[in-house]
Design an enzyme around this catalytic site. Structure first.
Site, PDB file in Angstrom:
ATOM      1  N   ARG A  64       0.795  -1.461   0.078  1.00  0.00           N
ATOM      2  CA  ARG A  64       0.081  -0.057   0.102  1.00  0.00           C
ATOM      3  C   ARG A  64       1.040   1.260  -0.181  1.00  0.00           C
ATOM      4  O   ARG A  64       0.324   2.448  -0.092  1.00  0.00           O
ATOM      5  CB  ARG A  64      -1.050   0.089   1.017  1.00  0.00           C
ATOM      6  CG  ARG A  64      -1.866  -1.143   1.328  1.00  0.00           C
ATOM      7  CD  ARG A  64      -2.710  -1.344   0.047  1.00  0.00           C
ATOM      8  NE  ARG A  64      -3.689  -2.456   0.165  1.00  0.00           N
ATOM      9  CZ  ARG A  64      -4.077  -2.968  -0.675  1.00  0.00           C
ATOM     10  NH1 ARG A  64      -3.901  -2.958  -1.806  1.00  0.00           N
ATOM     11  NH2 ARG A  64      -5.054  -4.251  -0.682  1.00  0.00           N
ATOM     12  N   ASP A 152      -1.410  -6.188 -11.705  1.00  0.00           N
ATOM     13  CA  ASP A 152      -2.244  -7.092 -10.852  1.00  0.00           C
ATOM     14  C   ASP A 152      -3.505  -6.158 -10.478  1.00  0.00           C
ATOM     15  O   ASP A 152      -3.270  -4.979 -10.391  1.00  0.00           O
ATOM     16  CB  ASP A 152      -1.328  -7.423  -9.622  1.00  0.00           C
ATOM     17  CG  ASP A 152      -2.119  -8.157  -8.628  1.00  0.00           C
ATOM     18  OD1 ASP A 152      -2.943  -9.216  -9.127  1.00  0.00           O
ATOM     19  OD2 ASP A 152      -2.174  -7.906  -7.518  1.00  0.00           O
ATOM     20  N   HIS A 231      -2.632 -16.381  -8.287  1.00  0.00           N
ATOM     21  CA  HIS A 231      -3.670 -16.468  -7.509  1.00  0.00           C
ATOM     22  C   HIS A 231      -4.826 -17.613  -8.198  1.00  0.00           C
ATOM     23  O   HIS A 231      -5.892 -17.113  -8.229  1.00  0.00           O
ATOM     24  CB  HIS A 231      -4.099 -15.404  -6.733  1.00  0.00           C
ATOM     25  CG  HIS A 231      -4.512 -14.139  -7.468  1.00  0.00           C
ATOM     26  ND1 HIS A 231      -5.339 -14.080  -8.649  1.00  0.00           N
ATOM     27  CD2 HIS A 231      -4.069 -12.943  -7.247  1.00  0.00           C
ATOM     28  CE1 HIS A 231      -5.278 -12.820  -9.030  1.00  0.00           C
ATOM     29  NE2 HIS A 231      -4.725 -12.042  -8.012  1.00  0.00           N
ATOM     30  N   ASP A 304      -1.059 -13.062  -1.248  1.00  0.00           N
ATOM     31  CA  ASP A 304      -2.076 -11.974  -1.823  1.00  0.00           C
ATOM     32  C   ASP A 304      -2.446 -11.157  -0.683  1.00  0.00           C
ATOM     33  O   ASP A 304      -3.528 -10.460  -0.442  1.00  0.00           O
ATOM     34  CB  ASP A 304      -3.103 -12.347  -2.461  1.00  0.00           C
ATOM     35  CG  ASP A 304      -3.700 -11.422  -3.371  1.00  0.00           C
ATOM     36  OD1 ASP A 304      -3.436 -10.228  -3.431  1.00  0.00           O
ATOM     37  OD2 ASP A 304      -4.744 -11.706  -3.957  1.00  0.00           O
TER      38      ASP A 304
HETATM   39 ZN    ZN Z   1      -4.279 -10.201  -8.032  1.00  0.00          ZN
END
Ligand code: ZN
Length: 428
Positions: A64, A152, A231, A304
């Site tokens: 972040r 992503d 993922h 993730d």
């Molecule tokens: Zn992703």
């Protein structure tokens, strides 16, 4: 300061066994592994009864920073990761200020050098501002040490641009990581099953993922290029990857603990901590993922790790943001619910969070415990079971559905480049 770890059960991934050893760490490297080492004036960790593993490597996480340090910043992410046994994490570029230029990435990595106690690697953006229209300057970005590129959060829809990006990045020796979801087939946060429909949630169809996987695999095969599919959450995706791996060894993939342990039936609880992207799989898909794990089709398990504030999660299921934190739970969850339940053996599990991601990320000095390798290590008490509670979370965010779950395998100490970066405080 040099470090001596005494009496540890050291994992030997090659021979798939544990051996009782002392490990001496000098200048950030593993300098000696032997039955008995006695050296004066060094920090000593008594590891009797504990197991020593290579520091874990997370191929997919979200820090972040830059932009949303209220959710997580470099400092809190590195503390949280170290507590979970991670010594290397890859942070995704879909930050508030996207990591899409050499200058931004250099500035971020300079800050990591000051703020982070562990190794933080950047996955660079695949396209400018992650808008899917213009390629980034991959060659220059790779000079900053970046080895992986992804948009992503979004799948690059423009097949021609993806062809160019794959070719360009591969020619520089890098890897594309693809978040496979065709958004036109993602109508909502559920799956096309009765659990989601009865919860009133529109589906993200399974084919939203497998169509994207199929295209990316076709492109990679056409170019004889590497690609990492991240993922993965459906059995059809796994089938495609398994078949493609026979032709192209450069195709790799990962999944996350939540896709292995939770399924769409949890959506009926309306707890937005279960909202992730892609959504939790149907039960039969989850079982396929478990089989793919043991068969070796799935190369890595990633977290993730996706921190969000309480306000961002306190919305309706439709409006709440997707994602859950994961650094501090991956090992304890997988050890208790996968290894101990016989879904996967301990050595294969450890490979998926150490040597396999090290290979994909081209970290040639990491992922195994060997003399001369980086002293990135984690010491774990495999016998210790504990309840996961909010008061011990080191991440700034608490969005996890696993609070109150029993975990097993407590991280006692984490060592990164020879420095103890996490040590469990024992209350007396
Ligand atoms: Zn992703």
């Amino acid at each position: 300061m040099n470090l001596l770890i005494k009496n540890a059960s050291v994992i030997d991934l090659e021979n798939r066994e544990f051996i009782k050893r002392d490990v001496f760490v000098e200048g950030g490297r593993i300098s000696r592994i032997s039955e008995k080492i006695d050296i004066k004036n060094v920090k000593v960790i008594n590891a009797r009864g504990k197991h020593l593993f290579p520091g874990f490597i997370d191929i997919h996480s979200h820090i972040r920073e830059p932009g949303r340090q209220d959710k997580e910043d470099i400092i809190s992410a590195s503390h949280s990761a170290a507590k979970g046994g991670f010594t290397t994490i890859v942070t995704m570029p879909n930050t508030e200020i996207p990591l899409d230029t050499p200058e931004k990435i250099r500035a971020f990595m300079e800050k990591c050098k000051i703020d982070s106690s562990i190794n933080i690697l950047v996955c660079g953006a695949l396209t400018r501002a992650r808008e899917g229209r213009q390629l980034c300057e991959y060659g220059l970005i790779m000079k900053e040490g970046v080895r992986m590129f992804s948009d992503d959060g979004d799948w690059l829809k423009d097949t021609g641009l993806m062809l160019l990006a794959l070719n360009y990045i591969n020619s520089f020796g890098g890897t594309v990581m693809s978040h496979c979801e065709d958004k036109f087939l993602c109508w909502g946060p559920g799956r096309d099953d009765s659990a989601s429909f009865s919860a009133g949630l529109l589906p993200s169809f399974e084919i939203s993922e497998s169509i994207a996987v199929l295209r990316d695999v076709e492109l990679a095969n056409y170019l004889k290029a590497k690609i990492h599919l991240t993922h993965l959450s459906t059995s059809r995706s796994i089938e495609i990857v398994e078949e493609a791996k026979r032709r192209n060894r450069g195709i790799t993939c990962d999944t996350c603990p939540h896709y292995l342990l939770l399924d769409s039936e949890y959506l009926e609880r309306y707890d937005t901590n279960f909202k992730v992207n892609p959504p939790l799989p149907k039960r039969e898909d989850r079982l396929s993922l478990l089989r793919a794990l043991t068969k070796g089709v799935i190369d890595c398990i990633s977290t993730d790790h996706a921190p969000h504030t309480q306000e961002e999660k306190e919305h309706s299921f439709i409006d709440a943001l997707s994602g859950m934190i994961g650094f501090e739970t991956l090992f304890g969850l997988c050890y208790k619910y996968l290894v101990e339940k016989g879904e996967i053996d301990l050595f294969s599990f450890i490979e998926k969070i150490t040597v396999n991601p090290a290979q994909i990320l081209q970290l040639h000095q990491k992922g195994v415990i060997k003399e001369g390798f980086d002293a990135d290590l984690v010491l774990i008490d495999l016998g210790e079971e504990f309840l996961y509670s909010a008061d011990e979370i080191l991440s700034k965010s608490h969005n996890t559905p696993f609070l109150g779950w029993k975990l097993k395998g407590r991280v006692k100490a984490t060592v990164c480049r020879g420095r103890v970066v996490y040590e469990e405080r024992v209350s007396s």
